[in-house]
Design a protein around this motif. Structure first.
Motif, mmCIF file in Angstrom:
data_model
loop_
_atom_site.group_PDB
_atom_site.id
_atom_site.type_symbol
_atom_site.label_atom_id
_atom_site.label_comp_id
_atom_site.label_asym_id
_atom_site.label_seq_id
_atom_site.Cartn_x
_atom_site.Cartn_y
_atom_site.Cartn_z
ATOM 1 N N UNK A 1 0.745 -1.247 0.027
ATOM 2 C CA UNK A 1 -0.097 -0.134 -0.028
ATOM 3 C C UNK A 1 0.845 1.037 -0.054
ATOM 4 N N UNK A 2 0.498 2.486 -0.228
ATOM 5 C CA UNK A 2 0.948 3.596 -0.147
ATOM 6 C C UNK A 2 1.927 3.796 0.906
ATOM 7 N N UNK A 3 3.294 4.088 0.691
ATOM 8 C CA UNK A 3 4.019 4.499 1.914
ATOM 9 C C UNK A 3 4.678 3.093 2.384
ATOM 10 N N UNK A 4 4.246 1.990 2.187
ATOM 11 C CA UNK A 4 4.978 0.725 2.679
ATOM 12 C C UNK A 4 6.209 0.749 1.861
ATOM 13 N N UNK A 5 7.020 0.168 2.713
ATOM 14 C CA UNK A 5 8.480 -0.188 1.966
ATOM 15 C C UNK A 5 8.504 -1.234 1.143
ATOM 16 N N UNK A 6 8.870 -1.038 -0.014
ATOM 17 C CA UNK A 6 8.847 -1.955 -1.114
ATOM 18 C C UNK A 6 10.111 -3.073 -0.835
ATOM 19 N N UNK A 7 10.149 -3.991 -1.794
ATOM 20 C CA UNK A 7 11.073 -5.016 -1.578
ATOM 21 C C UNK A 7 12.512 -4.424 -1.923
ATOM 22 N N UNK A 8 12.365 -3.242 -2.575
ATOM 23 C CA UNK A 8 13.730 -2.713 -2.802
ATOM 24 C C UNK A 8 14.194 -1.648 -1.827
ATOM 25 N N UNK A 9 13.543 -1.572 -0.676
ATOM 26 C CA UNK A 9 13.746 -0.677 0.146
ATOM 27 C C UNK A 9 13.292 0.904 0.406
ATOM 28 N N UNK A 10 12.639 0.870 -0.837
ATOM 29 C CA UNK A 10 12.265 2.361 -1.141
ATOM 30 C C UNK A 10 10.767 2.568 -0.653
ATOM 31 N N UNK A 11 10.318 3.829 -0.524
ATOM 32 C CA UNK A 11 8.803 3.953 0.041
ATOM 33 C C UNK A 11 8.013 3.769 -1.419
ATOM 34 N N UNK A 12 6.901 3.093 -0.987
ATOM 35 C CA UNK A 12 6.021 2.817 -2.447
ATOM 36 C C UNK A 12 5.038 3.927 -2.665
ATOM 37 N N UNK A 13 4.941 4.188 -4.119
ATOM 38 C CA UNK A 13 4.006 5.139 -4.478
ATOM 39 C C UNK A 13 3.272 4.436 -5.395
ATOM 40 N N UNK A 14 2.244 3.815 -4.549
ATOM 41 C CA UNK A 14 1.315 3.022 -5.389
ATOM 42 C C UNK A 14 -0.329 3.576 -5.151
ATOM 43 N N UNK A 15 -1.300 3.307 -5.901
ATOM 44 C CA UNK A 15 -2.727 3.678 -6.025
ATOM 45 C C UNK A 15 -3.269 3.079 -5.118
ATOM 46 N N UNK A 16 -3.261 3.127 -3.688
ATOM 47 C CA UNK A 16 -4.003 2.322 -2.886
ATOM 48 C C UNK A 16 -4.665 3.306 -1.797
ATOM 49 N N UNK A 17 -4.913 4.619 -2.349
ATOM 50 C CA UNK A 17 -5.680 5.629 -1.339
ATOM 51 C C UNK A 17 -7.200 6.013 -1.518
#
Length: 99
Positions: free
Chosen positions: A7-23
């Motif tokens: 979800x938005x803001x969760x840490x992705x598998x690459x260690x970066x904060x996720x910018x995904x459409x979950x809002x």
């Protein structure tokens, strides 16, 4: 991808904060450019008179806390968090809208 199932803001598998459409109707943005993605309404962190995250809305300059309670700064430059009472920089309707 690194953000699959996140979800938005969760840490992705690459260690970066996720910018995904979950809002839902809100936007996944990094409003304070700190590398921290969060769900925000159209104008959170957007300067007064600038275009919001929806690409359409011109963010207002009203000194209002409507939609901003708990956030530090509004587009008009006044504040809607508890600290604003200490610093005396609350938006005009802070007490009425946020308390």
């Amino acid at each position: 991808g690194p953000c699959e199932g996140k979800t938005c803001g969760e840490t992705g598998f690459d260690g970066n904060s996720c910018d995904v459409e979950s809002c839902g109707e809100d936007f996944c943005e990094d409003p304070f450019t700190e590398g921290e993605f969060v769900c925000v309404t159209t104008c959170i962190g957007v300067a007064c008179g600038e275009i919001g995250y929806d690409g359409v809305t011109v963010c207002g300059c009203e000194r209002t806390c409507v939609g901003y309670c708990g956030y530090e700064e509004t587009p008009a430059g006044c504040f809607c968090d508890e600290a604003c009472e200490t610093f005396d920089d609350c938006c005009d309707d802070y007490a009425a809208v946020c308390n």
